[in-house]
Design an enzyme around this catalytic site. Sequence first.
Site, PDB file in Angstrom:
ATOM      1  N   ASP A  69      -5.614  -1.176  -8.463  1.00 17.70           N
ATOM      2  CA  ASP A  69      -6.449  -2.081  -7.673  1.00 17.70           C
ATOM      3  C   ASP A  69      -6.897  -1.380  -6.388  1.00 17.70           C
ATOM      4  OD1 ASP A  69      -7.623  -4.528  -6.788  1.00 17.70           O
ATOM      5  OD2 ASP A  69      -5.874  -4.832  -5.488  1.00 17.70           O
ATOM      6  N   ASP A  76       0.163   8.008  -2.877  1.00 13.55           N
ATOM      7  CA  ASP A  76      -0.296   8.277  -1.506  1.00 13.55           C
ATOM      8  C   ASP A  76      -1.083   9.577  -1.465  1.00 13.55           C
ATOM      9  OD1 ASP A  76       2.125   9.495  -2.152  1.00 13.55           O
ATOM     10  OD2 ASP A  76       3.015   9.258  -0.160  1.00 13.55           O
ATOM     11  N   LYS A 125       4.560   6.531  -8.113  1.00 12.25           N
ATOM     12  CA  LYS A 125       5.353   6.720  -6.898  1.00 12.25           C
ATOM     13  C   LYS A 125       6.780   6.989  -7.376  1.00 12.25           C
ATOM     14  CE  LYS A 125       5.799   6.525  -2.372  1.00 12.25           C
ATOM     15  NZ  LYS A 125       5.216   7.543  -1.481  1.00 12.25           N
ATOM     16  N   ASP A 133     -10.876   0.493  -5.383  1.00  6.60           N
ATOM     17  CA  ASP A 133     -11.726   0.130  -4.236  1.00  6.60           C
ATOM     18  C   ASP A 133     -12.084   1.388  -3.450  1.00  6.60           C
ATOM     19  OD1 ASP A 133     -11.700  -2.625  -4.716  1.00  6.60           O
ATOM     20  OD2 ASP A 133     -11.500  -3.083  -2.580  1.00  6.60           O
ATOM     21  N   TYR A 140       1.571  -7.984 -10.284  1.00  6.73           N
ATOM     22  CA  TYR A 140       0.674  -9.125 -10.440  1.00  6.73           C
ATOM     23  C   TYR A 140       1.311 -10.216 -11.307  1.00  6.73           C
ATOM     24  CZ  TYR A 140      -3.575  -7.130  -8.382  1.00  6.73           C
ATOM     25  OH  TYR A 140      -4.515  -6.638  -7.519  1.00  6.73           O
TER      26      TYR A 140
HETATM   27  C1  IPM Z   1     -10.084  -6.683  -8.827  1.00  8.82           C
HETATM   28  C2  IPM Z   1      -9.879  -7.807  -7.830  1.00  8.82           C
HETATM   29  C3  IPM Z   1      -8.820  -8.727  -8.370  1.00  8.82           C
HETATM   30  C4  IPM Z   1      -7.539  -7.942  -8.481  1.00  8.82           C
HETATM   31  C5  IPM Z   1      -8.587 -10.009  -7.558  1.00  8.82           C
HETATM   32  C6  IPM Z   1      -9.861 -10.765  -7.308  1.00  8.82           C
HETATM   33  C7  IPM Z   1      -7.558 -10.880  -8.228  1.00  8.82           C
HETATM   34  O1  IPM Z   1      -9.574  -7.319  -6.574  1.00  8.82           O
HETATM   35  O2  IPM Z   1     -10.502  -6.966  -9.962  1.00  8.82           O
HETATM   36  O3  IPM Z   1      -9.838  -5.538  -8.477  1.00  8.82           O
HETATM   37  O4  IPM Z   1      -6.798  -7.796  -7.497  1.00  8.82           O
HETATM   38  O5  IPM Z   1      -7.267  -7.444  -9.580  1.00  8.82           O
HETATM   39 MN    MN Z   2      -9.513  -5.143  -6.450  1.00  6.19          MN
END
Ligand code: IPM
Ligand code: MN
Length: 358
Positions: A243, A219, A187, A247, A142
Amino acid sequence: MEFKIAVLPGDGIGPEISEQGVAVMTAVCEKFGHKVTYDYAICGADAIDKVGDPFPEETFHTCLHADAVLFSAVGDPKYDNDPTAKVRPEQGLLAMRKKLGLYANIRPVETFDCLIHKSPLKDELVRGADFICIRELTGGMYFGEKYQDNDKAYDTNFYSRPEIERILRIGYEYARRRHKHLTVIDKANILASSRLWRQIAKEMAPQYPDVLTDFMYVDNASMRMLQEPRFFDVMVTENTFGDILTDEGSCITGSMGLLPSASTGDHTPVFEPIHGSWPQAKGQDIANPLAQILSVAMLFEYFGLEAEGRLIRKAVSASLDANVRTPEIQVEGGAKYGTKEVGAWIVRFIESSNDISN
Ligand code: IPM
Ligand code: MN
């Protein structure tokens, strides 16, 4: 305690859920005798529209001088669909993380029994899953050196020893307070940066003899999370892996709209829902305020105010049990409550609770 809270409502449904978070914060402060004041500041697309910068200097100072930031969401489709846009709302989020030194992102993945049917996983796999992902938030690809021209592009996954040590330490501290199991996700079979993470974790592990440390390739971890989510207690990983994994983690519980997070580090800590700005729902009073409200619980807990956090969690569970729910989690045939009604119900629950030591 006296709280000075920076409130950053942001974009889309942000302002609506922010309002409910603030109402709950105020109600809890009143109940427990804390003082609270709020400083509002702009960010995201809203701030680009107003001043051309998604994290203006003034917002940064408001955050810096607060005890905590209550953040909601940023993002607007007009930027997603414009690859030539020079500034984007998400850059505001990254700027906030970097400038406040928020290197540790704490994302709890918790299941609520009454929402398990919403999980894409089988009930018996996901019931009782309860883990925390600690994501490194200010390093890696990032923020590493980047390059792009028409023929080639790269992002550098840079990590230094101090960056790795401090986040692993947080992983160990959480593991100690929980079930004493830390999984370091990397990894290391491919990436040099991962090999350094693994080397440092192995050096540190003997300092935490009460914690079981194990290592897992990312993975494999993403697969294990679906096959056996209860395996995990605390996982710690670098920015990009975190990240993606969070999710995945958030959706297996069936309750993405309910998950809060905390980002902590050098300066003011930030508390926010993990979901985004859901621009399509803006202004419709249908967004679920619970993740934002639970982020207020995390805020109190960060300051060691456990009873305050517990009362919020109790109120949220009670609202779910009473079927006072926003449309996306309402049971079939149940009345659909708006963002405001759910928030107001929780505030009333807090106000009328007479056991503040619960
Ligand atoms: C998160 C989001 C952010 C990230 C984006 C919106 C920049 O997906 O907080 O997980 O990738 O960190
Ligand atoms: Mn995210």
